[in-house]
Design a protein around this motif. Structure first.
Motif, mmCIF file in Angstrom:
data_model
loop_
_atom_site.group_PDB
_atom_site.id
_atom_site.type_symbol
_atom_site.label_atom_id
_atom_site.label_comp_id
_atom_site.label_asym_id
_atom_site.label_seq_id
_atom_site.Cartn_x
_atom_site.Cartn_y
_atom_site.Cartn_z
ATOM 1 N N ASN A 1 -2.909 2.671 5.503
ATOM 2 C CA ASN A 1 -3.479 2.738 4.169
ATOM 3 C C ASN A 1 -3.737 1.319 3.662
ATOM 4 O O ASN A 1 -2.918 0.422 3.879
ATOM 5 C CB ASN A 1 -2.504 3.479 3.246
ATOM 6 C CG ASN A 1 -3.205 4.290 2.197
ATOM 7 O OD1 ASN A 1 -4.409 4.256 2.059
ATOM 8 N ND2 ASN A 1 -2.423 5.043 1.441
ATOM 9 N N GLN B 1 -9.527 3.909 0.769
ATOM 10 C CA GLN B 1 -9.196 3.176 1.993
ATOM 11 C C GLN B 1 -8.018 3.807 2.736
ATOM 12 O O GLN B 1 -7.005 3.175 2.995
ATOM 13 C CB GLN B 1 -8.917 1.705 1.662
ATOM 14 C CG GLN B 1 -10.129 0.945 1.177
ATOM 15 C CD GLN B 1 -11.205 0.869 2.239
ATOM 16 O OE1 GLN B 1 -10.943 0.607 3.418
ATOM 17 N NE2 GLN B 1 -12.439 1.109 1.845
ATOM 18 N N HIS B 2 -8.205 5.078 3.095
ATOM 19 C CA HIS B 2 -7.196 5.818 3.845
ATOM 20 C C HIS B 2 -7.425 5.617 5.342
ATOM 21 O O HIS B 2 -8.577 5.551 5.791
ATOM 22 C CB HIS B 2 -7.287 7.303 3.534
ATOM 23 C CG HIS B 2 -6.991 7.656 2.112
ATOM 24 N ND1 HIS B 2 -6.882 8.958 1.691
ATOM 25 C CD2 HIS B 2 -6.765 6.885 1.018
ATOM 26 C CE1 HIS B 2 -6.611 8.986 0.399
ATOM 27 N NE2 HIS B 2 -6.540 7.731 -0.037
ATOM 28 N N ASN C 1 0.829 -1.202 0.000
ATOM 29 C CA ASN C 1 0.000 0.000 0.000
ATOM 30 C C ASN C 1 0.867 1.257 0.000
ATOM 31 O O ASN C 1 2.050 1.208 0.301
ATOM 32 C CB ASN C 1 -0.884 0.034 1.247
ATOM 33 C CG ASN C 1 -1.853 -1.112 1.293
ATOM 34 O OD1 ASN C 1 -2.819 -1.153 0.551
ATOM 35 N ND2 ASN C 1 -1.579 -2.075 2.164
ATOM 36 N N THR D 1 -5.004 0.671 0.240
ATOM 37 C CA THR D 1 -5.436 0.990 -1.127
ATOM 38 C C THR D 1 -4.968 -0.019 -2.170
ATOM 39 O O THR D 1 -5.385 0.064 -3.323
ATOM 40 C CB THR D 1 -4.926 2.384 -1.526
ATOM 41 O OG1 THR D 1 -3.501 2.414 -1.361
ATOM 42 C CG2 THR D 1 -5.575 3.470 -0.672
ATOM 43 N N ALA E 1 -9.208 3.347 -3.760
ATOM 44 C CA ALA E 1 -8.366 4.485 -3.377
ATOM 45 C C ALA E 1 -8.919 5.274 -2.196
ATOM 46 O O ALA E 1 -8.269 6.198 -1.720
ATOM 47 C CB ALA E 1 -8.166 5.408 -4.577
#
Length: 161
Positions: free
Chosen positions: A44, A53-54, A24, A46, A51
């Motif tokens: 993170n 999924q912070h 990630n 991602t 995108a």
């Protein structure tokens, strides 16, 4: 910024390292109660193609589900990198309190430019440019070199080097 802030930011950098090791982008965050207890931490996520999924966004969702509005305001969110506009908005909509970050959006933009990376699809706005009222502190210079190195490694990983 005090030693407690730096300790939590160092943990965020460790989470960013873990994110990078898992494929990630290197970002990590945690939320601390008004009493100083680490309540939730994330990195993170991602690499699977989502995108959004912070970790800062995950913290906002977690806080909304597990804390009272009074607890939100007293909490502090620590993060390896300044919130993007999406995460700043989530933070504001939930009503979370203080934000402390290790590296700024401006620094990240400069580093990515120096590494020849194209700009992302979202403008790199400072948290204060997104939130009407914010209690924000950062960056923390003692961690900048370490965070830059993580992003350099990520660029090399993405390039297959």
């Amino acid at each position: 910024m005090n030693d407690t802030d730096r300790r939590h930011l160092t943990r965020c950098v460790e989470l960013a390292e873990t994110a990078l090791q898992c494929g990630n982008d290197p970002f990590g965050s945690l939320i601390v109660s008004g009493a100083g207890e680490v309540l939730f931490e994330d990195q993170n996520r991602t690499a699977g193609g989502d995108a959004t999924q912070h970790p800062e966004f995950a913290i906002a969702r977690w806080a909304a589900a597990h804390l009272s509005p009074q607890e939100w305001v007293r909490a502090t969110v620590y993060t390896s990198g300044e919130h993007c506009a999406m995460c700043s908005a989530a933070h504001g909509w939930v009503g979370l309190g203080r934000i402390v970050y290790a590296s700024s959006s401006r620094q990240l933009t400069q580093w990515m430019d120096e590494l020849g990376m194209p700009a992302g699809p979202v403008k790199p706005l400072a948290i204060g440019d997104v939130l009407r009222d914010s209690n924000v502190e950062g960056p923390e210079p003692s961690l900048s070199g370490r965070i830059r190195e993580l992003h350099e490694r990520n660029v090399r990983r993405q390039a297959g080097k």
